[in-house]
Design an enzyme around this catalytic site. Structure first.
Site, PDB file in Angstrom:
ATOM      1  N   TYR A 101     -35.457  -1.034 -24.698  1.00  0.00           N
ATOM      2  CA  TYR A 101     -36.011   0.272 -24.718  1.00  0.00           C
ATOM      3  C   TYR A 101     -37.435   0.276 -24.699  1.00  0.00           C
ATOM      4  O   TYR A 101     -37.901   1.627 -24.549  1.00  0.00           O
ATOM      5  CB  TYR A 101     -35.193   0.789 -26.301  1.00  0.00           C
ATOM      6  CG  TYR A 101     -33.619   0.959 -25.896  1.00  0.00           C
ATOM      7  CD1 TYR A 101     -33.158   1.904 -25.456  1.00  0.00           C
ATOM      8  CD2 TYR A 101     -32.869  -0.108 -26.366  1.00  0.00           C
ATOM      9  CE1 TYR A 101     -31.806   1.983 -24.963  1.00  0.00           C
ATOM     10  CE2 TYR A 101     -31.492  -0.131 -25.958  1.00  0.00           C
ATOM     11  CZ  TYR A 101     -30.955   1.139 -25.412  1.00  0.00           C
ATOM     12  OH  TYR A 101     -29.621   1.298 -25.180  1.00  0.00           O
ATOM     13  N   HIS A 155     -27.109  -6.548 -14.297  1.00  0.00           N
ATOM     14  CA  HIS A 155     -27.229  -5.645 -15.005  1.00  0.00           C
ATOM     15  C   HIS A 155     -28.855  -5.341 -15.318  1.00  0.00           C
ATOM     16  O   HIS A 155     -29.405  -3.929 -15.305  1.00  0.00           O
ATOM     17  CB  HIS A 155     -26.407  -5.506 -16.350  1.00  0.00           C
ATOM     18  CG  HIS A 155     -26.885  -4.833 -17.434  1.00  0.00           C
ATOM     19  ND1 HIS A 155     -26.444  -3.445 -17.354  1.00  0.00           N
ATOM     20  CD2 HIS A 155     -27.427  -5.014 -18.505  1.00  0.00           C
ATOM     21  CE1 HIS A 155     -26.824  -2.452 -18.605  1.00  0.00           C
ATOM     22  NE2 HIS A 155     -27.531  -3.746 -19.268  1.00  0.00           N
TER      23      HIS A 155
END
Length: 550
Positions: A227, A374
């Site tokens: 993040y 991913h």
């Protein structure tokens, strides 16, 4: 939206550009290491001069996952604060330069040890792999340098608040501060692991290390790191892209709330990377999985806000029908096109993240190359394409140049090349992962089993994708060098959007830092205190590294 200055101060710009230069150097070196990795995995290439596969893997992960992202983000945040909260003071700028040189020296130390074959411990540097002490010391300098820069940013933000009592802070500055709070809190984990465990261990001061604690401290840092990568991209999506396309920000309050929620729910969730590890009570794993899924809420808020902005813009241009607005978007503007493609690719990337964090489905893909695929959709596509889009206006804004039509077209081509290359590589990684292909492994470790034979076509596809991506790296470096040194002189806007007139007023509770940092601390204590006590009390015999120093 309140803009204190129309242009980033030239001295502040030099600080930002110093960070950005290092970031793009890391992109080239790390990208080249990644290309060689994919060629080795294809089985058609042997590394020369005794270079080890895991040297390349470590260089690739550290330079791209840590160096490129951290330097670019801090440079962007300093520029954003200078633009929206006023010119940096001499003290803040000095803290930025001190932080920069700490980080640069630390990066040089870690890179040197890796290239000398003294730190082939991969991006995660899991024990019992041990690196040269200079590797851990270098990591420490990078973290400490970033803290020094972060405290300078907090000081500058606080000065603006004192000068504007009761006012809503500039949205871009608010987001920059949230991003650095997340980084400082998250890096406490990796700093503790390096200073208390790895460095004494590598120096021979202790004989062994508690592996479970070291992995837990790493993933306390490792997930919010994702993040830390994403939030600056979201800054551009929320604040910059509306201005680029000629629209307005859908909602200032929604943007701030989403950042607060990302801060709260991105840190106390590291156990979802450790679902298969013994020594952690399943109840605590479940709690952190639940907190992980809470991050979906601000992600959906962001998607809603962005597409609401796009639709309002399209309708203002006369678009009709359900998707008529889509055709009205400025597809020929690389400043929009590159980040928008990142947004689209974040949809499958997010779906893959849900699978990774799920108790049951994680068992299928855990420790396979699916996970690597991913990461390449999230940080290597969504984040990097947005960073490229930022660079296309930020660099000429700082250097006093313009993005020419030729460079804009090349940037459009670069984005397409990147998407095509990643489609080959990440898709192949996902399918190979479903077939059980392990992550972090070279072709030579596969053997001649029938199962390994199934993976070969996907390894070749990865090599094709990696080659296309390296072409994309060369293209973006050509553009960056042009914008920094050779493009025509001129004025380039630092695009900061204004909030739509119909947006609701921003509630001041979102500006109450004591509340949100307090909630964050409480969540971390709830999620980690009892599990850590349990790990320490029930450590296996001989685990001296961490426990003997308590």
């Amino acid at each position: 939206m309140m803009n204190t200055v129309s242009k980033v101060n030239s001295r502040d710009g030099k600080l930002a550009m110093a960070h950005i230069y290092v970031a793009f150097i890391a992109l080239f070196l790390g990208g080249f290491a990644g290309l060689l990795q994919t060629l080795v995995r294809s089985g058609e290439f042997t590394l020369p001069a005794g270079i080890g596969y895991y040297q390349l893997l470590t260089v690739h992960g550290v330079l791209l996952g840590l160096v490129l992202t951290t330097f670019f983000i801090i440079g962007f945040l300093f520029a954003s604060l200078s633009k929206t909260a006023g010119t940096l003071s001499d003290k803040v700028r000095l803290s930025g330069w001190i932080g920069f040189w700490f980080m640069t020296v630390g990066t040089s130390m870690t890179a040197t040890t890796i290239l000398l074959g003294k730190a082939s411990v991969l991006y995660t540097f899991y024990a019992p792999l041990m690196a040269h002490p200079a590797f851990y010391l270098g990591l420490t300098l990078v973290v400490v340098g970033s803290w020094i820069s972060g405290f300078g940013m907090f000081s500058h933000f606080g000065k603006w608040k004192k000068a504007n009592p009761g006012a809503v802070t500039p949205l871009l500055a608010f987001m920059a501060v949230i991003t650095m709070i997340l980084w400082l809190v998250a890096t406490l984990g990796v700093a503790a692991a390096v200073l208390i465990q790895f460095l004494p261990w590598s120096l021979g001061l202790v004989e062994t290390i508690d592996v479970l604690i070291s992995r837990t401290l790493f993933w306390y840092f490792g997930h919010p790191l994702v993040y830390f990568w994403l939030l600056p991209a979201y800054m551009a999506w929320y604040v910059v892209i509306p201005k680029v396309i000629g629209a307005k920000i859908f909602s200032d309050a929604l943007a701030r709330l989403s950042f607060v929620l990302f801060l709260l729910f991105s840190i106390p969730v590291g156990f979802h990377h450790q679902l298969t590890e013994p020594g952690i009570d399943p109840a605590w794993k479940f709690l952190q999985v639940v907190l992980t899924f809470m991050v979906i809420i601000p992600s959906l808020m962001t998607a809603f806000s962005m597409f609401a902005t796009f639709e309002m813009y399209g309708r203002s241009k006369g678009a009709t029908g359900l998707f008529g607005w889509f055709r009205k978007l400025p597809w020929g503007d690389a400043r929009f096109f590159a980040p928008f493609m990142g947004m689209l690719i974040f949809i499958p990337a997010g779906a893959g993240g849900v699978i990774n964090a799920s108790h049951q489905m994680n068992q299928v893909v855990h420790n396979t190359i699916w996970v690597t695929g991913h990461f390449h959709l999230t940080v290597a596509t969504t984040v990097l394409l947005t960073f490229f889009g930022i660079a296309y206006w930020l660099i000429p804004h700082i250097t006093g140049r313009v993005l020419t039509k030729a460079m804009n077209k090349l940037a459009i081509v670069q984005t397409i090349v990147w998407v095509v290359g990643m489609a080959f590589m990440s898709t192949a990684m996902h399918f190979a992962g479903l077939l059980g292909a392990p992550r972090r492994s070279s072709f030579s470790t596969y053997g001649d089993s029938a199962q390994a034979a199934e993976w070969i076509p996907y390894q070749i596809a990865q090599a094709i994708g990696g080659s296309i991506l390296f072409i994309g790296i060369i293209l973006v470096l050509v553009i960056v060098i042009n914008l920094a040194f050779f493009a025509p002189k001129g004025e380039t806007e630092f695009p900061v959007g204004e909030v739509a007139d119909t947006a609701e007023r921003t509630p001041m509770i979102l500006e109450n830092w004591k509340v949100w940092v307090g909630v964050l601390v409480a969540l971390i204590l709830i999620a980690y205190t009892i599990p850590f006590i349990d790990m320490i009390q029930n450590a296996p015999p001989g685990s001296k590294g961490f426990n003997n120093l308590l």
